[in-house]
Design a protein around this motif. Sequence first.
Motif, PDB file in Angstrom:
ATOM      1  N   HIS A 292      27.756  35.673  61.341  1.00  0.00           N
ATOM      2  CA  HIS A 292      28.007  36.663  61.512  1.00  0.00           C
ATOM      3  C   HIS A 292      29.329  37.299  62.494  1.00  0.00           C
ATOM      4  O   HIS A 292      29.381  38.078  63.404  1.00  0.00           O
ATOM      5  CB  HIS A 292      27.007  37.558  62.218  1.00  0.00           C
ATOM      6  CG  HIS A 292      25.369  37.365  61.836  1.00  0.00           C
ATOM      7  ND1 HIS A 292      25.067  38.111  60.617  1.00  0.00           N
ATOM      8  CD2 HIS A 292      24.385  36.211  62.562  1.00  0.00           C
ATOM      9  CE1 HIS A 292      23.644  37.798  60.267  1.00  0.00           C
ATOM     10  NE2 HIS A 292      23.422  36.670  61.125  1.00  0.00           N
ATOM     11  N   SER A 293      29.662  35.712  62.803  1.00  0.00           N
ATOM     12  CA  SER A 293      31.542  36.441  63.692  1.00  0.00           C
ATOM     13  C   SER A 293      31.996  37.043  62.608  1.00  0.00           C
ATOM     14  O   SER A 293      32.446  36.840  61.440  1.00  0.00           O
ATOM     15  CB  SER A 293      31.897  34.655  63.665  1.00  0.00           C
ATOM     16  OG  SER A 293      31.442  34.103  63.026  1.00  0.00           O
ATOM     17  N   ARG A 294      33.285  37.521  63.305  1.00  0.00           N
ATOM     18  CA  ARG A 294      34.248  38.380  62.781  1.00  0.00           C
ATOM     19  C   ARG A 294      35.156  37.594  62.720  1.00  0.00           C
ATOM     20  O   ARG A 294      36.389  37.238  63.803  1.00  0.00           O
ATOM     21  CB  ARG A 294      34.356  39.510  63.129  1.00  0.00           C
ATOM     22  CG  ARG A 294      35.049  40.222  62.742  1.00  0.00           C
ATOM     23  CD  ARG A 294      34.559  42.408  63.362  1.00  0.00           C
ATOM     24  NE  ARG A 294      33.811  42.906  62.804  1.00  0.00           N
ATOM     25  CZ  ARG A 294      34.011  43.508  61.851  1.00  0.00           C
ATOM     26  NH1 ARG A 294      34.447  43.275  60.584  1.00  0.00           N
ATOM     27  NH2 ARG A 294      32.866  43.851  61.765  1.00  0.00           N
ATOM     28  N   LEU A 295      36.689  37.383  61.747  1.00  0.00           N
ATOM     29  CA  LEU A 295      37.654  36.865  61.806  1.00  0.00           C
ATOM     30  C   LEU A 295      37.972  37.261  61.055  1.00  0.00           C
ATOM     31  O   LEU A 295      38.129  38.742  59.794  1.00  0.00           O
ATOM     32  CB  LEU A 295      36.950  36.069  60.474  1.00  0.00           C
ATOM     33  CG  LEU A 295      36.384  34.205  60.916  1.00  0.00           C
ATOM     34  CD1 LEU A 295      36.187  33.185  60.072  1.00  0.00           C
ATOM     35  CD2 LEU A 295      35.901  33.805  62.517  1.00  0.00           C
ATOM     36  N   THR A 296      39.322  37.569  61.377  1.00  0.00           N
ATOM     37  CA  THR A 296      40.819  37.482  60.209  1.00  0.00           C
ATOM     38  C   THR A 296      41.256  37.123  59.524  1.00  0.00           C
ATOM     39  O   THR A 296      41.921  35.629  60.176  1.00  0.00           O
ATOM     40  CB  THR A 296      42.074  38.939  61.555  1.00  0.00           C
ATOM     41  OG1 THR A 296      41.111  40.021  61.467  1.00  0.00           O
ATOM     42  CG2 THR A 296      43.293  39.364  59.580  1.00  0.00           C
ATOM     43  N   VAL A 297      41.502  36.954  57.731  1.00  0.00           N
ATOM     44  CA  VAL A 297      41.833  35.711  57.018  1.00  0.00           C
ATOM     45  C   VAL A 297      43.146  36.511  56.381  1.00  0.00           C
ATOM     46  O   VAL A 297      43.445  37.664  55.968  1.00  0.00           O
ATOM     47  CB  VAL A 297      41.327  35.515  55.856  1.00  0.00           C
ATOM     48  CG1 VAL A 297      41.328  34.331  55.229  1.00  0.00           C
ATOM     49  CG2 VAL A 297      39.107  34.895  56.676  1.00  0.00           C
ATOM     50  N   THR A 298      44.576  35.909  56.394  1.00  0.00           N
ATOM     51  CA  THR A 298      45.754  36.117  56.092  1.00  0.00           C
ATOM     52  C   THR A 298      45.912  35.140  54.344  1.00  0.00           C
ATOM     53  O   THR A 298      45.697  33.686  55.105  1.00  0.00           O
ATOM     54  CB  THR A 298      46.444  36.119  56.878  1.00  0.00           C
ATOM     55  OG1 THR A 298      46.589  36.728  58.103  1.00  0.00           O
ATOM     56  CG2 THR A 298      48.053  36.950  56.357  1.00  0.00           C
ATOM     57  N   LEU A 299      45.535  35.602  53.579  1.00  0.00           N
ATOM     58  CA  LEU A 299      46.369  34.934  51.877  1.00  0.00           C
ATOM     59  C   LEU A 299      47.762  35.957  51.950  1.00  0.00           C
ATOM     60  O   LEU A 299      48.307  36.021  51.644  1.00  0.00           O
ATOM     61  CB  LEU A 299      45.150  34.935  50.824  1.00  0.00           C
ATOM     62  CG  LEU A 299      43.911  33.959  51.038  1.00  0.00           C
ATOM     63  CD1 LEU A 299      43.159  35.568  49.696  1.00  0.00           C
ATOM     64  CD2 LEU A 299      44.302  33.168  50.915  1.00  0.00           C
ATOM     65  N   PRO A 300      49.299  33.964  52.405  1.00  0.00           N
ATOM     66  CA  PRO A 300      49.590  34.700  52.480  1.00  0.00           C
ATOM     67  C   PRO A 300      50.188  35.120  50.668  1.00  0.00           C
ATOM     68  O   PRO A 300      49.975  33.924  49.974  1.00  0.00           O
ATOM     69  CB  PRO A 300      51.108  33.783  53.176  1.00  0.00           C
ATOM     70  CG  PRO A 300      49.897  32.665  53.052  1.00  0.00           C
ATOM     71  CD  PRO A 300      48.647  33.241  53.123  1.00  0.00           C
ATOM     72  N   SER A 301      51.211  35.877  50.569  1.00  0.00           N
ATOM     73  CA  SER A 301      51.784  36.238  49.114  1.00  0.00           C
ATOM     74  C   SER A 301      52.396  34.837  48.611  1.00  0.00           C
ATOM     75  O   SER A 301      53.422  34.084  49.503  1.00  0.00           O
ATOM     76  CB  SER A 301      52.542  37.547  48.745  1.00  0.00           C
ATOM     77  OG  SER A 301      52.792  37.489  47.830  1.00  0.00           O
ATOM     78  N   GLN A 302      52.177  34.437  47.655  1.00  0.00           N
ATOM     79  CA  GLN A 302      53.428  33.350  46.913  1.00  0.00           C
ATOM     80  C   GLN A 302      54.781  34.382  46.238  1.00  0.00           C
ATOM     81  O   GLN A 302      55.437  33.403  45.033  1.00  0.00           O
ATOM     82  CB  GLN A 302      52.970  32.770  45.559  1.00  0.00           C
ATOM     83  CG  GLN A 302      51.171  32.254  46.666  1.00  0.00           C
ATOM     84  CD  GLN A 302      51.974  31.023  47.482  1.00  0.00           C
ATOM     85  OE1 GLN A 302      52.998  30.079  47.947  1.00  0.00           O
ATOM     86  NE2 GLN A 302      51.833  30.973  48.385  1.00  0.00           N
ATOM     87  N   THR A 303      54.338  35.703  46.140  1.00  0.00           N
ATOM     88  CA  THR A 303      55.722  36.124  45.187  1.00  0.00           C
ATOM     89  C   THR A 303      55.840  37.265  46.080  1.00  0.00           C
ATOM     90  O   THR A 303      55.720  38.023  46.680  1.00  0.00           O
ATOM     91  CB  THR A 303      55.076  36.856  44.428  1.00  0.00           C
ATOM     92  OG1 THR A 303      53.780  35.528  43.319  1.00  0.00           O
ATOM     93  CG2 THR A 303      55.135  37.982  43.218  1.00  0.00           C
ATOM     94  N   GLU A 304      57.319  37.278  45.419  1.00  0.00           N
ATOM     95  CA  GLU A 304      57.911  38.262  46.123  1.00  0.00           C
ATOM     96  C   GLU A 304      58.046  39.238  46.124  1.00  0.00           C
ATOM     97  O   GLU A 304      58.309  39.837  44.535  1.00  0.00           O
ATOM     98  CB  GLU A 304      60.015  37.419  46.338  1.00  0.00           C
ATOM     99  CG  GLU A 304      60.907  38.322  47.363  1.00  0.00           C
ATOM    100  CD  GLU A 304      61.748  38.364  47.250  1.00  0.00           C
ATOM    101  OE1 GLU A 304      63.155  38.843  46.793  1.00  0.00           O
ATOM    102  OE2 GLU A 304      62.339  36.944  47.096  1.00  0.00           O
ATOM    103  N   GLY A 305      57.832  40.605  47.037  1.00  0.00           N
ATOM    104  CA  GLY A 305      57.513  42.056  46.597  1.00  0.00           C
ATOM    105  C   GLY A 305      56.371  41.435  46.906  1.00  0.00           C
ATOM    106  O   GLY A 305      55.813  43.523  46.348  1.00  0.00           O
ATOM    107  N   PHE A 306      55.082  41.437  46.884  1.00  0.00           N
ATOM    108  CA  PHE A 306      54.009  41.003  47.081  1.00  0.00           C
ATOM    109  C   PHE A 306      53.484  41.170  48.594  1.00  0.00           C
ATOM    110  O   PHE A 306      54.155  39.931  48.754  1.00  0.00           O
ATOM    111  CB  PHE A 306      52.999  40.778  46.129  1.00  0.00           C
ATOM    112  CG  PHE A 306      53.766  41.060  44.154  1.00  0.00           C
ATOM    113  CD1 PHE A 306      52.276  41.872  44.057  1.00  0.00           C
ATOM    114  CD2 PHE A 306      54.055  40.586  43.337  1.00  0.00           C
ATOM    115  CE1 PHE A 306      52.127  42.367  42.879  1.00  0.00           C
ATOM    116  CE2 PHE A 306      54.605  40.460  42.583  1.00  0.00           C
ATOM    117  CZ  PHE A 306      53.242  42.200  42.287  1.00  0.00           C
ATOM    118  N   SER A 307      52.360  42.100  49.042  1.00  0.00           N
ATOM    119  CA  SER A 307      52.300  41.712  50.448  1.00  0.00           C
ATOM    120  C   SER A 307      51.502  40.586  50.098  1.00  0.00           C
ATOM    121  O   SER A 307      50.878  40.255  49.213  1.00  0.00           O
ATOM    122  CB  SER A 307      51.113  42.875  50.754  1.00  0.00           C
ATOM    123  OG  SER A 307      52.791  44.192  51.113  1.00  0.00           O
TER     124      SER A 307
END
Length: 101
Positions: free
Chosen positions: A56-71
């Motif tokens: 039940h813990s809240r996290l922020t997960v970031t998956l970095p883009s591998q393609t220029e121009g995509f967030s």
Amino acid sequence: MTNQAFDYVEKRDYIRMPINATAKVHRRNIPDVVCLCRNLSAAGMLLEIDRELPIHSRLTVTLPSQTEGFSSLVASVIVTRCVDYHGDRYLIGARIDEIMN
């Protein structure tokens, strides 16, 4: 092939895509942790990480883009399960609560 193989019904609303991508986990008041996002679906993700996280813990997960121009994908998730995996690793099942970008 047996008839049992044909009787299987998928219980998930969304398929899981194996991605095995590096991700970053942020939790309030704790330093960011690099982990492995093993799979991703429209409803959740499976993370492999070096520490146990409370259900039940809240996290922020970031998956970095591998393609220029995509967030990068940035999502608020809630931990739904935490399973010991080979002693020093944990598999974290997380439900996506909100896509933040």
